[in-house]
Design a protein around this motif. Sequence first.
Motif, PDB file in Angstrom:
ATOM      1  N   MET A 160      16.143 -12.175 -16.018  1.00 21.70           N
ATOM      2  CA  MET A 160      17.418 -12.738 -16.443  1.00 21.70           C
ATOM      3  C   MET A 160      17.845 -13.874 -15.528  1.00 21.70           C
ATOM      4  O   MET A 160      18.247 -14.952 -15.990  1.00 21.70           O
ATOM      5  N   LEU A 161      17.753 -13.671 -14.221  1.00 20.52           N
ATOM      6  CA  LEU A 161      18.159 -14.710 -13.279  1.00 20.52           C
ATOM      7  C   LEU A 161      17.238 -15.921 -13.385  1.00 20.52           C
ATOM      8  O   LEU A 161      17.706 -17.075 -13.350  1.00 20.52           O
ATOM      9  N   ALA A 162      15.936 -15.684 -13.509  1.00 19.30           N
ATOM     10  CA  ALA A 162      14.998 -16.802 -13.635  1.00 19.30           C
ATOM     11  C   ALA A 162      15.286 -17.613 -14.890  1.00 19.30           C
ATOM     12  O   ALA A 162      15.245 -18.852 -14.876  1.00 19.30           O
ATOM     13  N   HIS A 163      15.578 -16.924 -15.992  1.00 18.83           N
ATOM     14  CA  HIS A 163      15.904 -17.632 -17.232  1.00 18.83           C
ATOM     15  C   HIS A 163      17.139 -18.509 -17.037  1.00 18.83           C
ATOM     16  O   HIS A 163      17.144 -19.683 -17.438  1.00 18.83           O
ATOM     17  N   GLU A 164      18.186 -17.954 -16.428  1.00 21.11           N
ATOM     18  CA  GLU A 164      19.406 -18.739 -16.251  1.00 21.11           C
ATOM     19  C   GLU A 164      19.186 -19.899 -15.292  1.00 21.11           C
ATOM     20  O   GLU A 164      19.682 -21.005 -15.527  1.00 21.11           O
ATOM     21  N   PHE A 165      18.429 -19.692 -14.226  1.00 22.23           N
ATOM     22  CA  PHE A 165      18.134 -20.795 -13.318  1.00 22.23           C
ATOM     23  C   PHE A 165      17.286 -21.855 -14.005  1.00 22.23           C
ATOM     24  O   PHE A 165      17.317 -23.027 -13.622  1.00 22.23           O
ATOM     25  N   GLY A 166      16.528 -21.422 -15.025  1.00 17.36           N
ATOM     26  CA  GLY A 166      15.740 -22.390 -15.775  1.00 17.36           C
ATOM     27  C   GLY A 166      16.586 -23.470 -16.405  1.00 17.36           C
ATOM     28  O   GLY A 166      16.137 -24.613 -16.569  1.00 17.36           O
ATOM     29  N   HIS A 167      17.827 -23.143 -16.755  1.00 17.61           N
ATOM     30  CA  HIS A 167      18.708 -24.149 -17.351  1.00 17.61           C
ATOM     31  C   HIS A 167      19.148 -25.191 -16.333  1.00 17.61           C
ATOM     32  O   HIS A 167      19.605 -26.264 -16.717  1.00 17.61           O
ATOM     33  N   PHE A 168      19.013 -24.873 -15.041  1.00 16.24           N
ATOM     34  CA  PHE A 168      19.338 -25.863 -14.014  1.00 16.24           C
ATOM     35  C   PHE A 168      18.160 -26.783 -13.708  1.00 16.24           C
ATOM     36  O   PHE A 168      18.364 -27.880 -13.184  1.00 16.24           O
ATOM     37  N   VAL A 169      16.937 -26.332 -13.986  1.00 16.18           N
ATOM     38  CA  VAL A 169      15.767 -27.097 -13.540  1.00 16.18           C
ATOM     39  C   VAL A 169      15.005 -27.767 -14.674  1.00 16.18           C
ATOM     40  O   VAL A 169      14.172 -28.635 -14.415  1.00 16.18           O
ATOM     41  N   ASN A 170      15.275 -27.389 -15.935  1.00 18.31           N
ATOM     42  CA  ASN A 170      14.380 -27.869 -16.992  1.00 18.31           C
ATOM     43  C   ASN A 170      14.953 -28.999 -17.833  1.00 18.31           C
ATOM     44  O   ASN A 170      14.422 -29.312 -18.893  1.00 18.31           O
ATOM     45  N   GLY A 171      16.040 -29.637 -17.364  1.00 18.87           N
ATOM     46  CA  GLY A 171      16.596 -30.736 -18.140  1.00 18.87           C
ATOM     47  C   GLY A 171      17.211 -30.293 -19.449  1.00 18.87           C
ATOM     48  O   GLY A 171      17.117 -30.992 -20.448  1.00 18.87           O
ATOM     49  N   ASP A 172      17.847 -29.154 -19.454  1.00 19.93           N
ATOM     50  CA  ASP A 172      18.459 -28.581 -20.663  1.00 19.93           C
ATOM     51  C   ASP A 172      19.423 -29.589 -21.287  1.00 19.93           C
ATOM     52  O   ASP A 172      20.402 -29.988 -20.666  1.00 19.93           O
ATOM     53  N   PRO A 173      19.165 -30.042 -22.532  1.00 15.87           N
ATOM     54  CA  PRO A 173      20.060 -31.017 -23.152  1.00 15.87           C
ATOM     55  C   PRO A 173      21.459 -30.486 -23.393  1.00 15.87           C
ATOM     56  O   PRO A 173      22.397 -31.265 -23.551  1.00 15.87           O
ATOM     57  N   SER A 174      21.638 -29.161 -23.422  1.00 17.68           N
ATOM     58  CA  SER A 174      22.984 -28.620 -23.608  1.00 17.68           C
ATOM     59  C   SER A 174      23.861 -28.870 -22.395  1.00 17.68           C
ATOM     60  O   SER A 174      25.086 -28.780 -22.479  1.00 17.68           O
ATOM     61  N   GLN A 175      23.236 -29.184 -21.238  1.00 16.78           N
ATOM     62  CA  GLN A 175      23.987 -29.502 -20.031  1.00 16.78           C
ATOM     63  C   GLN A 175      24.142 -31.014 -19.853  1.00 16.78           C
ATOM     64  O   GLN A 175      24.632 -31.464 -18.819  1.00 16.78           O
ATOM     65  N   ASP A 176      23.736 -31.792 -20.834  1.00 13.91           N
ATOM     66  CA  ASP A 176      23.628 -33.242 -20.698  1.00 13.91           C
ATOM     67  C   ASP A 176      24.959 -33.907 -21.045  1.00 13.91           C
ATOM     68  O   ASP A 176      25.429 -33.833 -22.187  1.00 13.91           O
ATOM     69  N   VAL A 177      25.551 -34.581 -20.067  1.00 19.84           N
ATOM     70  CA  VAL A 177      26.817 -35.279 -20.327  1.00 19.84           C
ATOM     71  C   VAL A 177      26.606 -36.456 -21.275  1.00 19.84           C
ATOM     72  O   VAL A 177      27.566 -36.959 -21.867  1.00 19.84           O
ATOM     73  N   LEU A 178      25.354 -36.889 -21.435  1.00 25.15           N
ATOM     74  CA  LEU A 178      25.085 -38.040 -22.293  1.00 25.15           C
ATOM     75  C   LEU A 178      25.214 -37.702 -23.772  1.00 25.15           C
ATOM     76  O   LEU A 178      25.380 -38.603 -24.599  1.00 25.15           O
ATOM     77  N   THR A 179      25.115 -36.431 -24.143  1.00 25.62           N
ATOM     78  CA  THR A 179      25.209 -36.053 -25.555  1.00 25.62           C
ATOM     79  C   THR A 179      26.551 -35.419 -25.910  1.00 25.62           C
ATOM     80  O   THR A 179      26.844 -35.232 -27.081  1.00 25.62           O
ATOM     81  N   GLU A 180      27.363 -35.092 -24.905  1.00 25.06           N
ATOM     82  CA  GLU A 180      28.613 -34.372 -25.154  1.00 25.06           C
ATOM     83  C   GLU A 180      29.573 -35.105 -26.103  1.00 25.06           C
ATOM     84  O   GLU A 180      30.125 -34.492 -27.025  1.00 25.06           O
ATOM     85  N   PRO A 181      29.799 -36.433 -25.950  1.00 22.21           N
ATOM     86  CA  PRO A 181      30.732 -37.100 -26.870  1.00 22.21           C
ATOM     87  C   PRO A 181      30.298 -37.015 -28.331  1.00 22.21           C
ATOM     88  O   PRO A 181      31.140 -36.842 -29.222  1.00 22.21           O
TER      89      PRO A 181
END
Length: 383
Positions: free
Chosen positions: A163-184
Amino acid sequence: MSGGYSKKLALRLDAAQFSAYEGTPPTRPEWTGARVALVALSAVLVAMVAGLAVFGGWLITRDFPSFFPIAGGIPLLLLAWALRPRLGDDGDTWHELRRDDAPTLFALLDRVAAAAGTRLPDRVTLDADFNASAGTHGWLRRRTLRLGLPLFGIFTPQQRVAMLAHEFGHFVNGDPSQDVLTEPAIRTPLILADLVRPSETFVSDNLWGQLAERALWPFQVVLERLFVFVGVGVIAVAARDHQRAEYCADALAVRLAGSSATEAMLVDFATAEQLCGTIAAVERGTQANPATARRHHPGAARWREAADAWRASVDVEAALDSSVEDTSLWHDHPPAGLRARIVRSWPHTDPSVVLSDADSARIDTELHRFYARAGRDIAWSAA
């Protein structure tokens, strides 16, 4: 789009994505044409909002304090403010965990972060949800890891690593859901739909005002539905990229926690509703005895016993089949059944980060008082 057609399309897209990653774990979410389009649309929208703000400010200041320029400029500034880019927040905090609260847990976080090649999140928070999440928020892009205690409490030691590895994966894998460029691009159409939505009742207290409202009402309805249509379409496009990121995070979980633990975690996700009900039933029994609930709460031990009994009784393949059918164009996670099965298709991997039973028990001791609080929330919310 009809519900039946959209579900068939979602099933086809899920199957295509499964085929793309079957047998070979992905590394990072690739830049797709959809993501490029979302970034381009976001750039246009940000430029338009900036233009509204500049033009509104110019109108107000060019002949200040003339009434008409001010009357035209203020609405433009208000519209620009309503459409401004948001960088998100981490919502209400149930409890923010400190290293002194749970040194063994933070030692595990240190190990998982190092193995994943990332830094620790800025905040670790707890809640009573059967879930976990990781996100980046605010202008400073602070990272938050949320741990749902019912989920964490029933997991085996290696499932906790997964579970922790999966969640940390969102910090290291360029997750587009975390991308400020697509938010608008994702948020703006639905904000516009809210702005143009007509009132349920006519609010003017004079005849001419009511006539104007009635005349504008059909145009507002058409505009609202247009913006909603665009908004849900953008969300559907963005959801595909987020699903790719979920598979990448699962691949990191396999590398760190091992194939068996990651698959077991995903099977639990596929049966989450039933597991939640099982835990709630146990907790209602605990809460029925005030002395036990307040002073001698069993922590996660009874939750785990109930979860183990449920796991022993469930038909895993049927549960995975049911999960695969529970899909939608707008789901930002692939069905847990597909995620579990794709992990099976990847080469078997032994864990590189191992949590011992003794350390897992120490973590439970550190979190005991928080389990008791979560138990009350679970019992009340399920009542």
